[in-house]
Design a protein around this motif. Structure first.
Motif, mmCIF file in Angstrom:
data_model
loop_
_atom_site.group_PDB
_atom_site.id
_atom_site.type_symbol
_atom_site.label_atom_id
_atom_site.label_comp_id
_atom_site.label_asym_id
_atom_site.label_seq_id
_atom_site.Cartn_x
_atom_site.Cartn_y
_atom_site.Cartn_z
ATOM 1 N N PRO A 1 -20.460 -37.572 95.284
ATOM 2 C CA PRO A 1 -19.882 -36.792 96.655
ATOM 3 C C PRO A 1 -20.224 -37.541 97.868
ATOM 4 C CG PRO A 1 -21.370 -35.574 95.001
ATOM 5 C CD PRO A 1 -21.244 -37.005 94.489
ATOM 6 N N GLY A 2 -19.232 -37.520 98.595
ATOM 7 C CA GLY A 2 -19.453 -38.036 100.116
ATOM 8 C C GLY A 2 -18.895 -39.577 100.301
ATOM 9 N N VAL A 3 -18.649 -40.221 98.999
ATOM 10 C CA VAL A 3 -17.986 -41.625 98.892
ATOM 11 C C VAL A 3 -16.439 -41.350 98.679
ATOM 12 C CG1 VAL A 3 -18.139 -43.705 97.815
ATOM 13 C CG2 VAL A 3 -20.197 -42.617 98.156
ATOM 14 N N SER A 4 -15.698 -41.757 99.616
ATOM 15 C CA SER A 4 -14.389 -41.752 99.544
ATOM 16 C C SER A 4 -13.890 -42.715 98.536
ATOM 17 C CB SER A 4 -13.595 -41.872 100.771
ATOM 18 O OG SER A 4 -13.588 -43.227 101.333
ATOM 19 N N LEU A 5 -12.612 -42.462 97.780
ATOM 20 C CA LEU A 5 -12.125 -43.533 96.672
ATOM 21 C C LEU A 5 -11.823 -44.765 97.651
ATOM 22 C CD1 LEU A 5 -11.407 -43.856 93.946
ATOM 23 C CD2 LEU A 5 -9.292 -42.438 94.543
ATOM 24 N N PHE B 1 -24.416 -38.819 99.785
ATOM 25 C CA PHE B 1 -25.325 -37.734 100.236
ATOM 26 C C PHE B 1 -25.371 -37.232 101.776
ATOM 27 C CE2 PHE B 1 -29.419 -35.724 100.720
ATOM 28 C CZ PHE B 1 -29.320 -34.568 99.785
ATOM 29 N N ILE B 2 -25.445 -38.296 102.519
ATOM 30 C CA ILE B 2 -25.757 -37.852 103.787
ATOM 31 C C ILE B 2 -24.245 -37.991 104.671
ATOM 32 C CG2 ILE B 2 -28.235 -38.638 103.903
ATOM 33 C CD1 ILE B 2 -26.845 -41.210 105.289
ATOM 34 N N GLU B 3 -23.301 -38.274 103.823
ATOM 35 C CA GLU B 3 -21.905 -38.330 104.456
ATOM 36 C C GLU B 3 -21.610 -37.055 105.522
ATOM 37 O OE1 GLU B 3 -17.980 -39.203 105.702
ATOM 38 O OE2 GLU B 3 -18.586 -37.126 104.659
ATOM 39 N N ALA C 1 -22.764 -43.404 113.709
ATOM 40 C CA ALA C 1 -22.258 -43.359 112.558
ATOM 41 C C ALA C 1 -22.423 -44.893 111.629
ATOM 42 C CB ALA C 1 -20.935 -42.749 112.241
ATOM 43 N N VAL C 2 -21.884 -45.818 112.172
ATOM 44 C CA VAL C 2 -21.991 -47.087 111.573
ATOM 45 C C VAL C 2 -23.477 -47.448 111.569
ATOM 46 C CG1 VAL C 2 -21.394 -49.470 112.123
ATOM 47 C CG2 VAL C 2 -19.448 -47.900 112.640
#
Lengths: 288, 469
Positions: A123-127, B440-442, B453-454
């Protein structure tokens, strides 16, 4: 819809095999990218693979078939180096190097790929982000001074691959496998295969959990990637994916061993007769 | 304090107040807090009597209030061994040689350039910020927006200041609010006139003169009707300070129809007790959002609060903590629904690794009569190893029947299957872990202004690299 003539395919296939055999005799086995010899693998101390032999060369498509629990997925995971799969005997070479000494990430960077049966969600990591990272760690491993693929270039590259697989570009913005349907997961695996451009790809039950339309779409994607530079090991429980992906070789695994190898006709035979006719063939030597 | 620090301080005060008397600095180097020191602080700043008296009352409360026995272990704080002012100047005078080796090692691992390292470690000043601040200030003044350090706010806008100051967090609120009230210095004072939208985030580091990010900073934001402001404080860089206590108070008043977003990213060095009281009041139809990221420090105790005072008010708190080796992050959120049809949302994410401890502590309160109120609380904890710890204390007090409340909590670990999956694509184990944590923190990082963000993503790498070494 295109009707596939299986007899024609058999002829073609026999010719191709003959050509390869001749080449092998003449030049030695230079195309043996992946060579598995007498591989024994245990999971939790339980022996699962009991002496697997297999050779996959670039340009070849192999199908590995067998009933549930016969050890097909164990072979896939062991080849990729899953820590839970203990190799107790045998050897595996990949481009002439000892594969078993390498960590999974090194195996990947050297050109081995596994399309997972059950890809996990991150989750949270785009493809897209994930794929860019995967490309960049490869480049960095090849050249420590590499600064990574520039983003615009990566975008163009990714779009081209998505077009090849007839995927909506927006798909790349989604979180990796997070909330994906069964079909989406398998398409994401196919996209990773396309982007990472391995030499040998193992497709673990890529057909499982797919309805007929999704199966067709994923198979077309895989076919689009097939070519002289890619060797594939397509693991499947059912014959049906072989209606779409045409193997040059078919192997049948029973109880941790490859008990029968042959051309595509073997898959058809299996469909007609099931696995029962093969019982009692254990401890025979499979050949690839 | 070194001779040069005194020199800087002297110049600073001379410039600001035309005050120049070397003899009076004898007091300044004394540690500890008492009536004399408080009087001294107030006198140095040239404050009105009411503020001096306010400080003295607060000092009395501070001395009488017991240490909190809940939350984290506060026994390591030695109040008598702290300098209660001149912190900022001192910080700028730190020597690179005094920066702990673990921080230097981390910079090495990340390959941060030399000049940048010094700034990150707090031993160099950020150049050109004065100029940037100057330009922004002009633009804001044209809109009627006040953006000053809090000391100047008191001096230049005494009535507005007094009307709102300490109305949400009186000194008696808690021991550390009392301490801040007695010793406060620096922080931001912001007023946004009715209907004015400040489109660019206002950042505390624009004001990086000696007034910025003090030890006892005090921030007051007043958003008048229908206005909008986004305030950003902190810096993702690790803030190295020899001071062991950061004790801030932040008050936000969001009047009818206004919207205030307050973003904090702090990464204190591992010796710091970070004890902060943050509270907002949201009036009719107003929205207050706290985005709060806490990394570093020895112990952080911080629970940003939104009191929804009138119908239609909305409060949102997005909190993230990262607890590494030897760290305890006791953080969370408070929402109080005091009027009908108010809504709130709390999202808390914590990451614990290398024996670190993360605690979510939250309060959700719905008063009688706050009909039709809605609230949702989501707490996700990620444990990176077996030695680390995560606890959740969600307190819920509902005195009204007609409400909609949702609460979800999850604790997860980075699964072996996740690592294997990512490694099978060529990432090494550390890269794979970073990627899972980054994902997880996205949801929080997405809410930050882009440059933050960077930096935040880099900071996560820094934290992970620092903890592995």
């Amino acid at each position: 819809m295109r009707v596939f003539d299986s007899r024609l395919w058999l002829c073609y296939n026999a010719a191709a095999r003959w050509a390869m055999e001749r080449q092998r005799k003449r030049y030695g086995d230079v195309h043996a990218m992946l060579q598995v010899r007498n591989l024994h693998v245990s999971v939790d101390g339980q022996p699962i693979l009991k002496g697997v032999n297999l050779v996959v060369r670039q340009g070849e498509i192999h199908a590995l078939m067998g009933p549930n629990g016969s050890g097909k997925s164990t072979l896939a995971k062991a080849l990729m180096g899953h820590p839970g799969y203990e190799v107790t005997a045998g050897e595996v070479t990949f481009k002439g190097q000892n594969l078993l000494e390498m960590a999974p990430d090194e195996r990947s960077r050297r050109g081995l790929f596994l399309a997972f049966q059950y890809p996990v969600a991150i989750p949270g990591v785009s493809l897209a982000n994930f794929l860019r990272t995967a490309i960049n760690v490869r480049r960095k491993a090849a050249d420590p001074d590499d600064k990574g693929l520039p983003i615009p270039e990566f975008r163009r590259f990714l779009k081209a691959k998505m077009d090849l697989l007839q995927m909506d570009h927006r798909f790349a913005g989604r979180y990796l496998n997070d909330g994906f349907s069964g079909g989406e997961k398998k398409r994401a695996e196919a996209l990773q295969l396309a982007v990472l451009e391995p030499d040998i790809a193992v497709l673990d039950e890529t057909d499982s959990g797919l309805d007929i339309d999704a199966l067709r779409v994923v198979s077309e994607g895989v076919n689009a990637l097939a070519g002289p530079d890619l060797g594939m090991l397509v693991i499947t429980h059912y014959q049906r994916i072989l209606n779409y992906i045409k193997p040059h070789f078919v192997h049948i695994m029973l109880d941790g061993e490859i008990v029968e190898s042959g051309g595509p006709e073997l898959a058809l035979k299996l469909e007609e007769r099931g696995y029962t006719w093969l019982e009692g063939k254990q401890n025979g030597r499979g050949s690839g | 304090m070194g001779e040069s620090a005194l020199e800087t301080l002297r110049e600073d005060y001379a410039e600001k107040y035309g005050f120049h008397d070397p003899e009076s600095y004898v007091f300044k180097s004394r540690r500890g807090l008492d009536e004399q020191v408080v009087n001294e602080i107030s006198w140095m700043k040239g404050e009105p009597d009411w503020m001096r008296e306010f400080r003295l009352r607060a000092l009395d409360l501070f001395e009488r209030k017991p240490m909190p026995t809940w939350g984290g272990d506060l026994s390591g704080i030695d109040f008598d061994n702290i300098y209660y002012y001149v912190k900022a100047s001192e910080r700028q005078e730190q020597d690179w040689d005094d920066v702990p080796s673990y921080i230097k090692d981390t910079f090495d691992k990340l390959g941060i350039p030399e000049a940048e390292r010094k700034f990150l470690a707090g031993v160099g000043a950020q150049y050109e910020s004065e100029m940037v601040y100057h330009n922004i200030k002009k633009e804001l003044e044209d809109q009627g927006v006040i953006f000053l350090d809090t000391d100047s706010g008191l001096r230049e806008h005494p009535e507005l200041f007094r009307e709102h100051f300490a109305t949400l967090i009186p000194p008696a609120d808690n021991k550390f609010a009392a301490l801040n009230s007695a010793a406060w210095s620096g922080g931001s004072f912001i007023y946004v006139p009715p209907g004015v939208r400040v489109e660019m985030p206002l950042q505390a580091y624009f004001r990086i003169n000696a007034k910025n990010m003090g030890q006892f900073e005090r921030t007051l934001i007043i958003a008048d009707e229908g206005s909008y402001i986004h305030y950003v404080e902190g810096c993702t860089a690790p803030i190295y300070t020899s001071d062991s206590l950061h004790c801030a108070v932040v008050e936000v008043i969001a009047k009818r129809g206004s919207r205030v977003r307050y973003t904090t990213i702090q990464n204190w060095s591992n010796n710091v007790y970070n004890l902060v009281t943050k509270r907002a009041a949201a009036y009719e139809g107003a929205t207050v959002e706290w985005v709060d990221a806490n990394l570093g420090s020895k112990l952080t105790m911080k629970y940003p609060a939104v009191y929804m005072m009138e119908p239609g008010a909305h409060g949102e708190i997005l909190s993230i903590v990262f607890a590494g080796r030897g760290q305890h992050q006791d953080a969370g959120a408070k929402v109080v629904h005091s009027a009908p049809n108010t809504s709130s949302k709390i999202t808390s994410k914590s990451i614990s690794m290398h024996g670190g401890r993360a605690t979510y502590r939250g309060l959700l309160k719905v008063s009688r009569g706050a009909r039709g109120s809605r609230s949702s609380v989501v707490c996700d904890a990620l444990l990176l190893d077996e030695r680390s710890r995560s606890d959740t204390y969600p307190y819920i007090e509902i005195d009204e029947d007609e409400v909609t409340i949702g609460h979800e909590a999850s604790v997860s670990k980075i699964g072996d299957e996740q690592l294997f999956y990512l490694m099978s694509r060529g990432l090494d184990e550390e890269q794979a872990r970073s990627m899972v944590v980054g994902g997880f923190i996205e949801p929080l990082v997405r809410e930050l202004p882009m440059e933050y963000a960077v930096e935040m993503n880099r900071l996560v790498q820094l934290q992970m690299a620092g903890s592995i070494g």
